[in-house]
Motif scaffolding. Structure first.
Motif, PDB file in Angstrom:
ATOM      1  N   TYR A   5       1.965 -15.186   4.369  1.00  0.00           N
ATOM      2  CA  TYR A   5       2.764 -14.199   5.106  1.00  0.00           C
ATOM      3  C   TYR A   5       3.963 -13.669   4.339  1.00  0.00           C
ATOM      4  O   TYR A   5       4.606 -12.726   4.790  1.00  0.00           O
ATOM      5  N   GLY A   6       4.273 -14.264   3.200  1.00  0.00           N
ATOM      6  CA  GLY A   6       5.447 -13.839   2.453  1.00  0.00           C
ATOM      7  C   GLY A   6       5.158 -12.681   1.518  1.00  0.00           C
ATOM      8  O   GLY A   6       4.031 -12.188   1.430  1.00  0.00           O
ATOM      9  N   ALA A   7       6.197 -12.251   0.818  1.00  0.00           N
ATOM     10  CA  ALA A   7       6.031 -11.227  -0.213  1.00  0.00           C
ATOM     11  C   ALA A   7       5.168 -11.796  -1.332  1.00  0.00           C
ATOM     12  O   ALA A   7       5.118 -13.008  -1.544  1.00  0.00           O
ATOM     13  N   SER A   8       4.475 -10.918  -2.060  1.00  0.00           N
ATOM     14  CA  SER A   8       3.510 -11.377  -3.058  1.00  0.00           C
ATOM     15  C   SER A   8       4.148 -12.263  -4.125  1.00  0.00           C
ATOM     16  O   SER A   8       3.518 -13.207  -4.598  1.00  0.00           O
ATOM     17  N   PHE A   9       5.417 -11.994  -4.487  1.00  0.00           N
ATOM     18  CA  PHE A   9       6.043 -12.774  -5.547  1.00  0.00           C
ATOM     19  C   PHE A   9       6.350 -14.210  -5.111  1.00  0.00           C
ATOM     20  O   PHE A   9       6.606 -15.080  -5.948  1.00  0.00           O
ATOM     21  N   GLU A  10       6.323 -14.480  -3.805  1.00  0.00           N
ATOM     22  CA  GLU A  10       6.670 -15.814  -3.332  1.00  0.00           C
ATOM     23  C   GLU A  10       5.580 -16.844  -3.601  1.00  0.00           C
ATOM     24  O   GLU A  10       5.777 -18.041  -3.375  1.00  0.00           O
ATOM     25  N   VAL A  11       4.443 -16.389  -4.099  1.00  0.00           N
ATOM     26  CA  VAL A  11       3.411 -17.343  -4.524  1.00  0.00           C
ATOM     27  C   VAL A  11       3.945 -18.230  -5.646  1.00  0.00           C
ATOM     28  O   VAL A  11       3.513 -19.380  -5.810  1.00  0.00           O
TER      29      VAL A  11
ATOM     30  N   LYS B 212      -2.966 -11.589   2.273  1.00  0.00           N
ATOM     31  CA  LYS B 212      -3.192 -10.179   1.928  1.00  0.00           C
ATOM     32  C   LYS B 212      -3.168  -9.947   0.419  1.00  0.00           C
ATOM     33  O   LYS B 212      -3.691  -8.954  -0.072  1.00  0.00           O
ATOM     34  N   SER B 213      -2.519 -10.849  -0.317  1.00  0.00           N
ATOM     35  CA  SER B 213      -2.668 -10.883  -1.772  1.00  0.00           C
ATOM     36  C   SER B 213      -3.611 -12.033  -2.092  1.00  0.00           C
ATOM     37  O   SER B 213      -3.455 -13.132  -1.553  1.00  0.00           O
TER      38      SER B 213
ATOM     39  N   TRP C  98      -1.186  -7.757  -3.953  1.00  0.00           N
ATOM     40  CA  TRP C  98      -1.795  -7.654  -5.273  1.00  0.00           C
ATOM     41  C   TRP C  98      -3.031  -8.538  -5.389  1.00  0.00           C
ATOM     42  O   TRP C  98      -3.189  -9.505  -4.659  1.00  0.00           O
ATOM     43  N   TYR C  99      -3.887  -8.178  -6.355  1.00  0.00           N
ATOM     44  CA  TYR C  99      -4.893  -9.130  -6.825  1.00  0.00           C
ATOM     45  C   TYR C  99      -4.133 -10.167  -7.653  1.00  0.00           C
ATOM     46  O   TYR C  99      -3.528  -9.834  -8.684  1.00  0.00           O
ATOM     47  N   ASN C 100      -4.151 -11.436  -7.240  1.00  0.00           N
ATOM     48  CA  ASN C 100      -3.312 -12.455  -7.864  1.00  0.00           C
ATOM     49  C   ASN C 100      -3.729 -12.809  -9.285  1.00  0.00           C
ATOM     50  O   ASN C 100      -2.928 -13.370 -10.029  1.00  0.00           O
TER      51      ASN C 100
END
Length: 445
Positions: A140-146, A227-228, A281-283
């Motif tokens: 659920y977070g922003a993509s960079f939080e991975v 979603k990413s 994004w595609y991770n």
């Protein structure tokens, strides 16, 4: 201006207890105005981060109760987990990171166990909660939080827990296996919602194989899946799209293979609409090749038939123009396939506007050397504001709306003919019937 919500924890403990009870009973609301403080049925307001901080530090820590509370918040908070995840991360920093690890920062953070630590004495409740926070950031977070999520997983493993290995093997177990696993004589598909991976292997190449794959992914994206994500694809046939310089990860081959079957195009459109999310994004594609999910499906369809032009425009108006540039490779391939005409022109402009400074290609200038196409471009200049997406315009002030279109128009000209210093020579060499068109198009305010 005096805020109409309470921030301080000290002295307001009794009221905070009422907020916690209200959250757990689903009677608390969130204010629609930033920073979205929580509201009791009786009208009192409290800053969301303060409520979370009070709860998480209140009593002896039990992961199950903390997770239950955070799940209530996720559904309540107007800003999603962005409203409170910073408080959770600070708690993890104080209770785990600083207690058990030495942190070294070079180009990225690395965490090494302090030599005196006895991992058998580590509170396992903390580690379970860390895994939950990591999963929440991924989903659920922003993509960079991975990045933060993976740091948490790494710390949990170093502290002796096997929870991460279990998550890697089985995912969160919140999605049914009917969604996360599919296998028949032609294909095998498996998805992990914790690590946001979709792994696909094709054994037999045919239309039904790719139909099953697309249906599997679409059902997955309609569920509570990140979603990413990354798509890892393996097959004997590795078709590629006719786009020079386009990277060739497995997901590229997947949609280059699938687009060969016209009966599957509707499913590819469905996938594209489900996957296309701004700032996702595609991770497994990084740096200059980063791409919003749906990229290869949209590119494949966009080069197939004009019926998909609107989908391409939607894609180009959604991508993050500051961080993604992979679409720059699509534009010349599109122009080479369809040329510039009344139907393709809006797609071309949307491609140019999808990034801050699109590279110029010789084929662009060649296409804009006829009266018909120059008149299309001139009409665009005269009504340029109509070619800018509504989302972009909504981010501008009234003053910006007066100045920005002219500023962006310079980028359009650069993408077709290069730098301004070339324009006088271009006008001078142009044919007599084209000269007035070039002069008005290239005039810069």
């Amino acid at each position: 201006m005096t805020e109409d919500y309470i921030v301080e924890i000290k002295g307001n403990e009794a009221l905070l207890d009422k907020f916690i009870d209200s959250i757990l009973q689903d009677t608390c609301k969130a204010d629609k105005e930033y920073p979205h403080p929580y509201i009791l049925p009786s009208g009192e307001k409290f800053l969301n981060n303060s409520v979370v901080e009070y709860f998480i530090n209140k009593k002896s820590f039990i992961a199950e109760k903390a997770i239950q509370f955070c799940e209530k918040l996720r559904k309540l908070d107007e800003s999603g987990i962005a409203g409170y995840n910073y408080t959770l991360e600070l708690w993890i920093e104080e209770h785990v990171e600083k207690v058990y690890f030495n942190k070294e920062t070079t180009w990225e953070d690395t965490f090494t166990l302090k030599p005196e630590i006895d991992i058998s004495a580590v509170n396992q409740e903390y580690l379970t909660f860390m895994c939950y926070v990591a999963i929440t950031l991924i989903k659920y977070g922003a993509s960079f939080e991975v990045v933060v999520a993976n740091e948490y997983f790494d710390m949990v493993k170093k502290l002796g827990s096997n929870e991460v290995d279990e998550l890697k093997k089985n995912g969160s177990k919140k999605l049914p296996k009917t969604l996360t696993e599919y296998k028949d004589q032609n294909i095998s598909c498996i998805a992990n919602d914790v690590f946001a991976t979709i792994k696909i292997k094709v054994k037999e190449e045919n239309e039904e194989s790719y139909r099953a794959i697309l249906e599997f992914i679409c059902k997955l994206l309609k569920s509570d899946f990140p979603k990413s994500y990354s798509i890892e694809f393996s097959s004997k046939i590795k078709n590629t799209l006719p786009i020079k310089g386009l990277p060739k990860p497995g997901v590229h081959h997947l949609f280059a293979n699938a687009v060969q079957y016209p009966a599957l195009h509707a499913l590819m459109v469905e996938y594209s609409n489900l996957a296309l999310k701004k700032w996702e994004w595609y991770n497994n594609m990084q740096d200059e090749n980063c791409a919003v999910p749906s990229t290869f499906a949209v590119f494949a369809l966009g080069l197939e038939d004009p019926v998909y032009f609107d989908l391409v425009i939607k894609y180009m108006q959604t991508v993050d123009e500051e961080h993604q540039s992979i679409q720059e490779k699509f534009t010349p391939a599109f122009v080479e396939k369809f040329g510039i005409n009344k139907q393709s022109f809006p797609v071309f402009i949307s491609c140019i506007l999808s990034m801050q400074e699109h590279k110029s290609f010789k084929i662009f200038a060649e296409q804009f050397s006829t009266i018909e196409n120059l008149e299309l471009l001139l009409a665009c200049k005269r009504n340029f504001i109509n070619y800018i997406s509504e989302e972009t315009k909504s981010e501008w002030s009234e003053e910006d709306l007066k100045e920005m279109p002219d500023y962006i128009w310079k980028y359009v000209l650069y993408s077709i003919w290069g730098p301004e210093e070339k324009y006088p020579a271009l006008i001078k060499k142009s044919k007599a019937d084209l000269k007035p068109l070039y002069q008005e198009i290239l005039a810069i305010n």
